[in-house]
Design an enzyme around this catalytic site. Structure first.
Site, short mmCIF file in Angstrom:
data_model
loop_
_atom_site.label_atom_id
_atom_site.label_comp_id
_atom_site.label_asym_id
_atom_site.label_seq_id
_atom_site.Cartn_x
_atom_site.Cartn_y
_atom_site.Cartn_z
N SER A 154 0.85 -1.19 0.00
CA SER A 154 0.00 0.00 0.00
C SER A 154 0.89 1.24 0.00
CB SER A 154 -0.88 0.00 1.26
OG SER A 154 -1.52 1.25 1.41
N TYR A 167 -1.75 -0.45 10.39
CA TYR A 167 -1.83 -0.76 8.96
C TYR A 167 -0.54 -0.32 8.26
CZ TYR A 167 -3.91 -1.07 4.24
OH TYR A 167 -4.20 -1.39 2.93
N LYS A 171 2.10 -2.71 6.23
CA LYS A 171 2.36 -2.54 4.79
C LYS A 171 3.81 -2.10 4.52
CE LYS A 171 -1.68 -3.76 3.14
NZ LYS A 171 -1.84 -4.91 2.23
P1 NAD Z 1 -11.58 -6.61 0.51
O1 NAD Z 1 -12.01 -6.48 1.92
O2 NAD Z 1 -12.58 -6.49 -0.56
O3 NAD Z 1 -10.80 -8.00 0.30
C1 NAD Z 1 -9.93 -8.53 1.27
C2 NAD Z 1 -10.22 -10.02 1.40
O4 NAD Z 1 -9.26 -10.57 2.35
C3 NAD Z 1 -11.62 -10.32 1.96
O5 NAD Z 1 -12.30 -11.24 1.13
C4 NAD Z 1 -11.34 -10.90 3.34
O6 NAD Z 1 -12.30 -11.88 3.74
C5 NAD Z 1 -9.97 -11.53 3.12
N1 NAD Z 1 -9.30 -11.78 4.41
C6 NAD Z 1 -9.29 -10.99 5.51
N2 NAD Z 1 -8.61 -11.61 6.49
C7 NAD Z 1 -8.19 -12.80 6.00
C8 NAD Z 1 -7.48 -13.89 6.54
N3 NAD Z 1 -7.00 -13.87 7.81
N4 NAD Z 1 -7.21 -14.96 5.75
C9 NAD Z 1 -7.68 -15.00 4.47
N5 NAD Z 1 -8.39 -14.01 3.90
C10 NAD Z 1 -8.64 -12.92 4.67
O7 NAD Z 1 -10.41 -5.52 0.34
P2 NAD Z 1 -9.47 -5.12 -0.91
O8 NAD Z 1 -9.49 -3.66 -0.95
O9 NAD Z 1 -9.75 -5.92 -2.10
O10 NAD Z 1 -8.06 -5.54 -0.29
C11 NAD Z 1 -7.13 -6.38 -0.94
C12 NAD Z 1 -5.71 -5.91 -0.57
O11 NAD Z 1 -5.49 -4.63 -1.16
C13 NAD Z 1 -5.46 -5.75 0.92
O12 NAD Z 1 -4.19 -6.27 1.22
C14 NAD Z 1 -5.51 -4.25 1.11
O13 NAD Z 1 -4.74 -3.85 2.23
C15 NAD Z 1 -4.91 -3.79 -0.19
N6 NAD Z 1 -5.17 -2.39 -0.56
C16 NAD Z 1 -6.43 -1.96 -0.80
C17 NAD Z 1 -6.63 -0.63 -1.16
C18 NAD Z 1 -8.01 -0.08 -1.43
O14 NAD Z 1 -8.17 1.15 -1.62
N7 NAD Z 1 -9.04 -0.90 -1.48
C19 NAD Z 1 -5.55 0.25 -1.28
C20 NAD Z 1 -4.27 -0.22 -1.04
C21 NAD Z 1 -4.08 -1.56 -0.69
#
Ligand code: NAD
Length: 288
Positions: A154, A167, A171
């Site tokens: 991130s 967080y 990251k």
């Molecule tokens: P999301 O919540 O839609 O998806 C995350 C998934 O991870 C969910 O399905 C959740 O059930 C699963 N999860 C949570 N804990 C878990 C565990 N212990 N074991 C297995 N699965 C688990 O969120 P997203 O935005 O798609 O996030 C995906 C990645 O992208 C994350 O690492 C997040 O930090 C990163 N990210 C997201 C953004 C954003 O703006 N959405 C920005 C930067 C980074």
């Protein structure tokens, strides 16, 4: 428009992709793109209906239907779960070519707030990718085929804005671990597996929705973000720095340079958010 034919063998039809956090958001969008390209896809996520529904959705996309999709209930912070995931994928599909360590949570944290939040966030976001890389990495290398390990970091792990320290720490650890992994892999003779740090911008997913039901104008969709990731993987980038509708690459570069400049110029940490440096940062961004 049809997807371009992928050049990287690990992203070609018949290869095997494993996506953690594959039941939602960016992970599900990636799994869907992989399935559409004819890869066999394993999604790993917490047990429940969301995982089952995602698997059914993917089976509708995969040319081979249910035969090409595997859903494995997994807690990525548990070593035994990751080991079982790797073994199940190997048994079903013969091994792994693409590992997207993507599961993540952002429940919020405060520096002196509950310890539980710190432990949980670091367990999932950081230990999840360390365990995934350590368990799958040697097996992917031994497979002797071109492979990709993509870890979702991130911008919050690079410019570390105030507000959610747990967080950011998790990251920042993902960045450091993945850099070390890339170095390690490129120094193993004959190793065709490479590591990549995937850095999404603001993406409209359940994690980042904050109660919103409609995509804010500034956010990208998960699909846009995954398409960008695939394009940059094909180009061979290690740092896959995604823009969004508010933040251009040029602005990200300024923010990253300013953060690194805190050390070089001996400014206080997070000076971007320090009142005494607000004007200097604004001028830097403007290019003065
Ligand atoms: P999301 O919540 O839609 O998806 C995350 C998934 O991870 C969910 O399905 C959740 O059930 C699963 N999860 C949570 N804990 C878990 C565990 N212990 N074991 C297995 N699965 C688990 O969120 P997203 O935005 O798609 O996030 C995906 C990645 O992208 C994350 O690492 C997040 O930090 C990163 N990210 C997201 C953004 C954003 O703006 N959405 C920005 C930067 C980074």
């Amino acid at each position: 428009m049809a997807d371009p034919v992928p050049a990287h063998p690990a992203l070609a039809s018949g290869a095997v992709a494993v996506v953690t956090g594959g039941a939602s958001g960016i992970g599900l969008a990636a799994a869907a793109r992989f399935a559409a390209r004819g890869l066999k896809v394993a999604i790993a996520d917490l047990p429940g209906e969301k995982l089952e529904a995602a698997a059914a959705h993917l089976a509708g996309i995969a040319p081979g239907g249910t035969a090409d999709v595997l859903a494995v209930a997994t807690d990525v912070s548990e070593l035994s779960d990751i080991e079982r995931l790797e073994a199940e994928v190997a048994e079903r599909f013969g091994g792994t070519d693409v590992l997207l360590n993507n599961a993540g949570i952002q429940p919020g944290s405060a520096l002196f707030g509950p310890l539980e939040n710190w432990e949980k966030v670091i367990a999932v976001n950081l230990w999840g990718i360390i365990l995934g890389s350590r368990v799958f990495g040697p097996k992917m290398i031994a497979r002797g085929r071109p492979g990709l390990i993509v870890n979702t970091g991130s911008k919050q792990g690079i410019t570390t804005p105030p507000g959610d320290p747990a967080y950011n720490v998790s990251k920042a650890g993902v960045k450091v671990f993945t850099e070390a992994l890339a170095h390690e892999l490129r120094n193993i003779e004959g190793c065709a597996v490479t590591a990549h740090l995937f850095i999404p911008g603001f993406v409209f997913t359940p994690l980042a929705a904050g109660g919103r039901t409609e995509k804010p104008a500034g956010a990208w969709t998960a699909e846009q973000t995954v398409d960008f990731m695939l394009e940059r993987l094909e180009a061979g980038d290690f740092y896959i720095l995604c823009p969004d509708n508010d933040v251009t690459r040029a602005l990200d570069q300024k923010r990253i340079a300013w953060a690194a400049g805190d050390i070089i110029a001996n400014r206080p940490p997070l000076s971007r958010w320090h009142k005494d440096y607000a004007a200097a940062f604004a001028a830097f961004v403007k290019g003065d």
